[in-house]
Design a protein around this motif. Structure first.
Motif, PDB file in Angstrom:
ATOM      1  N   UNK A 196       0.804  -1.228   0.000  1.00 11.57           N
ATOM      2  CA  UNK A 196       0.000   0.000   0.000  1.00 11.57           C
ATOM      3  C   UNK A 196       0.833   1.271   0.000  1.00 11.57           C
ATOM      4  N   UNK A 197       2.040   1.233   0.495  1.00  7.42           N
ATOM      5  CA  UNK A 197       2.894   2.421   0.530  1.00  7.42           C
ATOM      6  C   UNK A 197       3.644   2.676  -0.770  1.00  7.42           C
ATOM      7  N   UNK A 198       3.573   1.731  -1.713  1.00  4.92           N
ATOM      8  CA  UNK A 198       4.233   1.921  -3.005  1.00  4.92           C
ATOM      9  C   UNK A 198       3.381   2.809  -3.907  1.00  4.92           C
TER      10      UNK A 198
ATOM     11  N   UNK B  89      -0.446   8.947 -10.594  1.00  6.89           N
ATOM     12  CA  UNK B  89       0.457   7.812 -10.791  1.00  6.89           C
ATOM     13  C   UNK B  89       1.330   7.526  -9.583  1.00  6.89           C
ATOM     14  N   UNK B  90       1.635   8.546  -8.809  1.00  6.55           N
ATOM     15  CA  UNK B  90       2.526   8.349  -7.659  1.00  6.55           C
ATOM     16  C   UNK B  90       1.751   8.147  -6.357  1.00  6.55           C
ATOM     17  N   UNK B  91       0.424   7.999  -6.436  1.00  2.90           N
ATOM     18  CA  UNK B  91      -0.386   7.896  -5.216  1.00  2.90           C
ATOM     19  C   UNK B  91      -0.218   6.542  -4.539  1.00  2.90           C
ATOM     20  N   UNK B  92      -0.246   6.576  -3.210  1.00  3.71           N
ATOM     21  CA  UNK B  92      -0.232   5.350  -2.423  1.00  3.71           C
ATOM     22  C   UNK B  92      -1.680   4.972  -2.126  1.00  3.71           C
TER      23      UNK B  92
ATOM     24  N   UNK C 278     -10.961   8.347   1.862  1.00  3.84           N
ATOM     25  CA  UNK C 278     -10.958   8.716   0.449  1.00  3.84           C
ATOM     26  C   UNK C 278      -9.801   9.662   0.190  1.00  3.84           C
ATOM     27  N   UNK C 279      -8.974   9.289  -0.727  1.00  2.58           N
ATOM     28  CA  UNK C 279      -7.806  10.088  -1.050  1.00  2.58           C
ATOM     29  C   UNK C 279      -8.155  11.158  -2.086  1.00  2.58           C
ATOM     30  N   UNK C 280      -7.577  12.329  -1.939  1.00  5.69           N
ATOM     31  CA  UNK C 280      -7.756  13.373  -2.950  1.00  5.69           C
ATOM     32  C   UNK C 280      -6.989  13.036  -4.216  1.00  5.69           C
ATOM     33  N   UNK C 281      -6.078  12.059  -4.132  1.00  9.57           N
ATOM     34  CA  UNK C 281      -5.299  11.636  -5.297  1.00  9.57           C
ATOM     35  C   UNK C 281      -6.121  10.737  -6.221  1.00  9.57           C
ATOM     36  N   UNK C 282      -7.254  10.276  -5.748  1.00  7.97           N
ATOM     37  CA  UNK C 282      -8.151   9.448  -6.554  1.00  7.97           C
ATOM     38  C   UNK C 282      -9.481  10.186  -6.657  1.00  7.97           C
TER      39      UNK C 282
END
Length: 136
Positions: A50-52, A101-104, A110-114
């Protein structure tokens, strides 16, 4: 998926999901095959991934040998989100999820990266009766 179309079909999914008897499940495996689309990998060989970054997880996922043709890796599209969304609209699908692309993978929030981009559909409806009680 629908029996011959290869397109998601909610009613077909529910028919498969609700089957309990082994003979019915065996029959549906032939007449209403299911396909499991994998879009991410969170654990692999007891390692927490998950951290990748997303693209690293996708590389690991792409390198896996899947157990059968009933499993597949959901494709991703880079840099053509608007064109993809137009296809989704044309096909009447629910929407897409845009991911950095770099989101973990952020468990439990809920992530703002998604960002989910919904293909809203609208209908004119006429209410002929209204009841302010249960099942109204």
């Amino acid at each position: 998926m629908g029996p011959t179309t290869g397109v998601s079909d909610f009613e077909s999914v529910m028919s498969r999901f609700q089957a309990k008897r082994a003979d019915k499940i065996t029959q549906l495996t032939k007449t209403l095959p299911a396909y499991y689309a994998i879009f991410d990998i969170l654990m692999y060989k007891d390692q927490d991934l998950r951290g990748l970054p997303l693209m690293s997880r996708k590389e690991i996922l792409a390198g896996l040998t899947l157990p059968s043709d009933s499993f597949g890796v959901a494709p991703h599209v880079e840099g053509a989100g608007e064109a993809l969304f137009e296809q989704i609209e044309t096909r009447g699908k629910e929407g897409i999820v845009g991911k950095r692309k770099n989101s973990v993978y952020e468990t439990g929030r809920r992530s703002h990266a998604w960002q989910k981009v919904i293909n809203w559909t609208y209908a004119d409806v006429f209410i002929t009766e209204y009841r302010k009680q249960e099942f109204g």
